[in-house]
Design a protein around this motif. Structure first.
Motif, PDB file in Angstrom:
ATOM      1  N   VAL A 265      -4.546  24.464   6.384  1.00 12.51           N
ATOM      2  CA  VAL A 265      -4.975  25.806   6.007  1.00 12.51           C
ATOM      3  C   VAL A 265      -5.741  25.761   4.689  1.00 12.51           C
ATOM      4  N   LEU A 266      -5.250  24.981   3.713  1.00  9.12           N
ATOM      5  CA  LEU A 266      -5.965  24.834   2.448  1.00  9.12           C
ATOM      6  C   LEU A 266      -7.355  24.253   2.675  1.00  9.12           C
ATOM      7  N   LEU A 267      -7.453  23.232   3.509  1.00  3.19           N
ATOM      8  CA  LEU A 267      -8.757  22.619   3.775  1.00  3.19           C
ATOM      9  C   LEU A 267      -9.698  23.611   4.442  1.00  3.19           C
ATOM     10  N   GLN A 268      -9.197  24.394   5.369  1.00  3.04           N
ATOM     11  CA  GLN A 268     -10.026  25.416   6.009  1.00  3.04           C
ATOM     12  C   GLN A 268     -10.478  26.472   4.999  1.00  3.04           C
ATOM     13  N   GLU A 269      -9.584  26.863   4.106  1.00  4.62           N
ATOM     14  CA  GLU A 269      -9.948  27.843   3.080  1.00  4.62           C
ATOM     15  C   GLU A 269     -11.090  27.325   2.216  1.00  4.62           C
ATOM     16  N   LEU A 270     -10.999  26.068   1.794  1.00  7.76           N
ATOM     17  CA  LEU A 270     -12.053  25.501   0.956  1.00  7.76           C
ATOM     18  C   LEU A 270     -13.373  25.397   1.719  1.00  7.76           C
ATOM     19  N   LEU A 271     -13.306  24.985   2.975  1.00  6.26           N
ATOM     20  CA  LEU A 271     -14.536  24.889   3.773  1.00  6.26           C
ATOM     21  C   LEU A 271     -15.192  26.261   3.924  1.00  6.26           C
ATOM     22  N   MET A 272     -14.385  27.289   4.168  1.00  4.75           N
ATOM     23  CA  MET A 272     -14.966  28.619   4.309  1.00  4.75           C
ATOM     24  C   MET A 272     -15.522  29.128   2.981  1.00  4.75           C
ATOM     25  N   PHE A 273     -14.821  28.859   1.881  1.00  6.30           N
ATOM     26  CA  PHE A 273     -15.326  29.314   0.581  1.00  6.30           C
ATOM     27  C   PHE A 273     -16.624  28.607   0.210  1.00  6.30           C
ATOM     28  N   VAL A 293      -8.927  36.376  -0.022  1.00  6.81           N
ATOM     29  CA  VAL A 293      -7.835  36.873   0.823  1.00  6.81           C
ATOM     30  C   VAL A 293      -8.264  36.921   2.284  1.00  6.81           C
ATOM     31  N   GLU A 294      -9.480  37.376   2.546  1.00  7.47           N
ATOM     32  CA  GLU A 294      -9.960  37.445   3.925  1.00  7.47           C
ATOM     33  C   GLU A 294     -10.125  36.041   4.516  1.00  7.47           C
ATOM     34  N   ILE A 295     -10.552  35.084   3.699  1.00  5.92           N
ATOM     35  CA  ILE A 295     -10.614  33.685   4.143  1.00  5.92           C
ATOM     36  C   ILE A 295      -9.217  33.188   4.496  1.00  5.92           C
ATOM     37  N   LYS A 296      -8.255  33.485   3.633  1.00  9.66           N
ATOM     38  CA  LYS A 296      -6.868  33.078   3.893  1.00  9.66           C
ATOM     39  C   LYS A 296      -6.394  33.608   5.236  1.00  9.66           C
ATOM     40  N   LYS A 297      -6.662  34.874   5.534  1.00 19.23           N
ATOM     41  CA  LYS A 297      -6.201  35.473   6.791  1.00 19.23           C
ATOM     42  C   LYS A 297      -6.774  34.725   7.995  1.00 19.23           C
ATOM     43  N   ALA A 326     -16.422  26.641  10.040  1.00 15.46           N
ATOM     44  CA  ALA A 326     -16.212  27.476   8.855  1.00 15.46           C
ATOM     45  C   ALA A 326     -17.281  28.553   8.755  1.00 15.46           C
ATOM     46  N   ARG A 327     -18.533  28.175   8.997  1.00 11.46           N
ATOM     47  CA  ARG A 327     -19.620  29.163   8.949  1.00 11.46           C
ATOM     48  C   ARG A 327     -19.440  30.229  10.028  1.00 11.46           C
ATOM     49  N   GLN A 328     -18.945  29.826  11.179  1.00 12.08           N
ATOM     50  CA  GLN A 328     -18.680  30.780  12.265  1.00 12.08           C
ATOM     51  C   GLN A 328     -17.592  31.767  11.862  1.00 12.08           C
ATOM     52  N   ARG A 329     -16.524  31.275  11.250  1.00 13.13           N
ATOM     53  CA  ARG A 329     -15.385  32.128  10.918  1.00 13.13           C
ATOM     54  C   ARG A 329     -15.727  33.160   9.844  1.00 13.13           C
ATOM     55  N   VAL A 330     -16.500  32.757   8.834  1.00 16.03           N
ATOM     56  CA  VAL A 330     -16.750  33.686   7.731  1.00 16.03           C
ATOM     57  C   VAL A 330     -17.657  34.843   8.150  1.00 16.03           C
ATOM     58  N   GLN A 331     -18.283  34.740   9.314  1.00  6.85           N
ATOM     59  CA  GLN A 331     -19.075  35.872   9.798  1.00  6.85           C
ATOM     60  C   GLN A 331     -18.190  37.084  10.095  1.00  6.85           C
ATOM     61  N   GLY A 345      -9.596  31.600  15.928  1.00  5.56           N
ATOM     62  CA  GLY A 345     -10.908  31.174  16.412  1.00  5.56           C
ATOM     63  C   GLY A 345     -10.770  30.165  17.534  1.00  5.56           C
ATOM     64  N   ALA A 346     -11.880  29.757  18.080  1.00  3.21           N
ATOM     65  CA  ALA A 346     -11.911  28.742  19.130  1.00  3.21           C
ATOM     66  C   ALA A 346     -13.179  27.937  18.980  1.00  3.21           C
ATOM     67  N   GLU A 347     -13.146  26.730  19.494  1.00  5.44           N
ATOM     68  CA  GLU A 347     -14.320  25.869  19.422  1.00  5.44           C
ATOM     69  C   GLU A 347     -15.429  26.422  20.295  1.00  5.44           C
TER      70      GLU A 347
END
Length: 543
Positions: A265-273, A293-297, A326-331, A345-347
């Protein structure tokens, strides 16, 4: 620790960063940090010192971790430049089935205990990276347990708050409520049974706990009290060394344990940020905290969908740690509005403790250890002095869930130590705090790497912690939708978060939210920096 970005604002820390040239320790209690430093000064490795710290914390911070709990560790070998993960988390007992818990898993007591994995983790680490014998490494803990130590204000408050739980069990009451009451600050607490257990382990090692007299007494006491932790469940366990997960972030390689840890989860948060430009946001602003916070969710929604014991559910999907994903999720993030429902999310096609140690040879160890909630199960196993965990409370009872309970399966853990490397620097960092761990580390790393704060200043900044429906580790999930912030957070920030739809709960000035410790190493100059969180009894030492 060196940082790449230009400093945007100055923040004066209340404590200094502790520096040295030969090694450093940061842990949740000064006596545990001193135990680690003693081992380093006697020629021990960072791993020797880390195990000494872990054992000492069992004594002086018994509500957080110990022989009755689990750990994840990351070990950086200064000579080879490689990073390894150690999984010291025990599985569910062999009689633990979904049918057995049709009425739910009790939150406390012997039925809430899974196989303790910490001791096995210590032994596996020492066998591979230790220099001293087990008796030497456990020596400080034995002295603290047999001779006693002064109870801190923090521990006294925990004992007072959990007195009803500890009073339920004769064995726990004798240890933690001597004379029928919680020890006052400054009163000496002696744990003779625990000292004898450590002495047995110092002599006979791994087998004494999992196949010998210690394990036999744990199993006897647990099953006699209605628990499922038996000799067969203990006999079958051994910790293992595994490959860590890693991503690239701001010039560093960030390492974290794989599932059953939640550290991805931490790695995903950093990638999205990393999809955003930090210069657009001011630290502690509503805009920045809302984004984080929205990235965390989003990352927690993925944990719920994909994280389980890889031996049963397979490895974590590769796409979760890709930049494209990560780019897909932050949309999905609305910069002006908090999301109430967050899909996984899904691949697309095409209460826990943390400590860090570094030695003069450039070896670095990052460890998070836990008995789950404060005082775990509340149950001290017979005459061992070992306080058992209550990690069973994290199991899902839906057979289709990746974290569904099965005998011999390891539960999904919140334990999430981190370790970062660049060509010239290493940083070990972590915190207790259950689901808050990956949120606290996320905040500290962003403030250090993206905004140029010194390590101690970043640790002392006001923090937030997000609660979202369906995202908590305990099962059944809580349905809170709240954003907790420490009382030092600027009023303007709180108002901006409320305007975006966050249900803000303002805590005391220092929360507490987490208790972050960190050790940074300038690998080229052989300079050590250690930082410890003033929110707890944590203390940093270097030499």
């Amino acid at each position: 620790m060196a940082s790449r970005p230009v400093r945007i604002f100055a923040e004066q820390a209340g404590r200094p960063v502790v520096m040295g040239r030969r090694g450093a320790v940061a842990s949740g209690h000064p006596l545990a940090s001193l135990a680690g430093l003693e081992i380093l000064q006697r020629g021990g490795s960072a791993v020797d010192a880390a195990v000494a710290v872990a054992a000492a914390l069992n004594v002086v911070e018994p509500h957080m971790s110990g022989l009755g709990g689990d750990l994840f560790a990351l070990v950086y070998e200064g000579g080879s430049g490689r990073v390894y993960a150690v999984n010291g988390t025990g599985p569910a007992p062999r009689a633990a089935t979904i049918d057995r818990f049709a009425q739910g898993i009790p939150e406390r007591g012997p039925l809430s205990a899974s196989v303790p994995g910490a001791l096995s983790g210590w032994i596996v680490m020492l066998e591979r990276w230790g220099r001293l014998d087990l008796a030497s490494v456990l020596g400080p803990a034995i002295r603290l347990a047999s001779g006693g130590f002064p109870v801190s204000h923090n521990l006294s408050a925990y004992l007072e708050a959990h007195q009803p739980l500890l009073a339920e069990f004769d064995t726990s009451r004798r240890v933690f409520l001597p004379g029928g009451a919680p020890p006052r600050p400054g009163q000496v607490l002696i744990q003779r049974d625990l000292a004898r257990t450590f002495e047995l382990l110092a002599r006979d090692g791994h087998d004494a706990f999992y196949r010998g007299p210690v394990g036999q007494e744990i199993a006897r006491a647990c099953t006699a009290a209605g628990g499922l932790l038996d000799e067969d469940s203990l006999n079958a366990f051994r910790a293992e060394v595994v490959e860590p997960l890693s991503i690239s972030y701001r010039g560093y390689q960030v390492f974290a344990p794989p599932p059953n840890s939640s550290a991805h989860v931490l790695l995903q948060e950093l990638l999205m940020f990393s999809c955003f430009e930090p210069a657009r946001y001011r630290p502690l602003s509503a805009e920045l905290i809302h984004l984080m916070v929205e990235i965390k969710k989003l990352a927690f929604a993925d944990r719920e969908a994909y994280n389980g014991d890889p031996r049963f559910s397979g490895p974590l999907p590769d796409f979760l740690l890709s930049s494209e994903y990560a780019r897909q999720r932050v949309q999905l993030i609305d910069p002006e509005r908090a999301r109430a429902e967050v899909p996984a999310g899904a691949e697309r096609e095409g209460d826990t403790t943390y400590f860090a140690v570094a030695d003069r040879d450039g070896n670095v160890v990052s460890v998070t250890a836990s008995i789950n909630m404060a005082f775990g199960s509340g149950f001290v196993a017979g005459s061992t002095g070992v306080l058992l965990n209550n990690r069973m409370t994290y199991w899902h009872l839906d057979p289709g869930h990746p974290n569904a309970l099965q005998p011999g399966k390891r539960v999904r853990h919140t334990i999430s130590p981190a370790l970062m490397l660049s060509d010239t620097h290493a940083l070990a960092i972590g915190t207790p705090g259950s689901d808050g761990q990956v949120q606290t580390i996320f905040q500290v790393l962003v403030h250090v790497l993206d905004y140029g704060l010194a390590l101690q200043a970043a640790i002392e900044l006001p923090r937030w912690r997000s609660f979202a429906p369906g995202h908590e580790s305990n099962w059944p999930h809580g349905e809170r939708d709240e954003l907790h912030v420490e009382g030092r957070m600027p009023n303007q920030t709180i108002e901006g978060l409320q305007a975006r739809g966050h249900r803000v709960v303002r805590l005391g000035k220092w929360g507490p939210i987490g208790s972050c410790q960190a050790v940074a190493v300038d690998l080229a100059g052989c300079v050590f920096q250690a930082a410890a969180d003033p929110r707890s009894d944590a203390y940093a030492l270097a030499w």
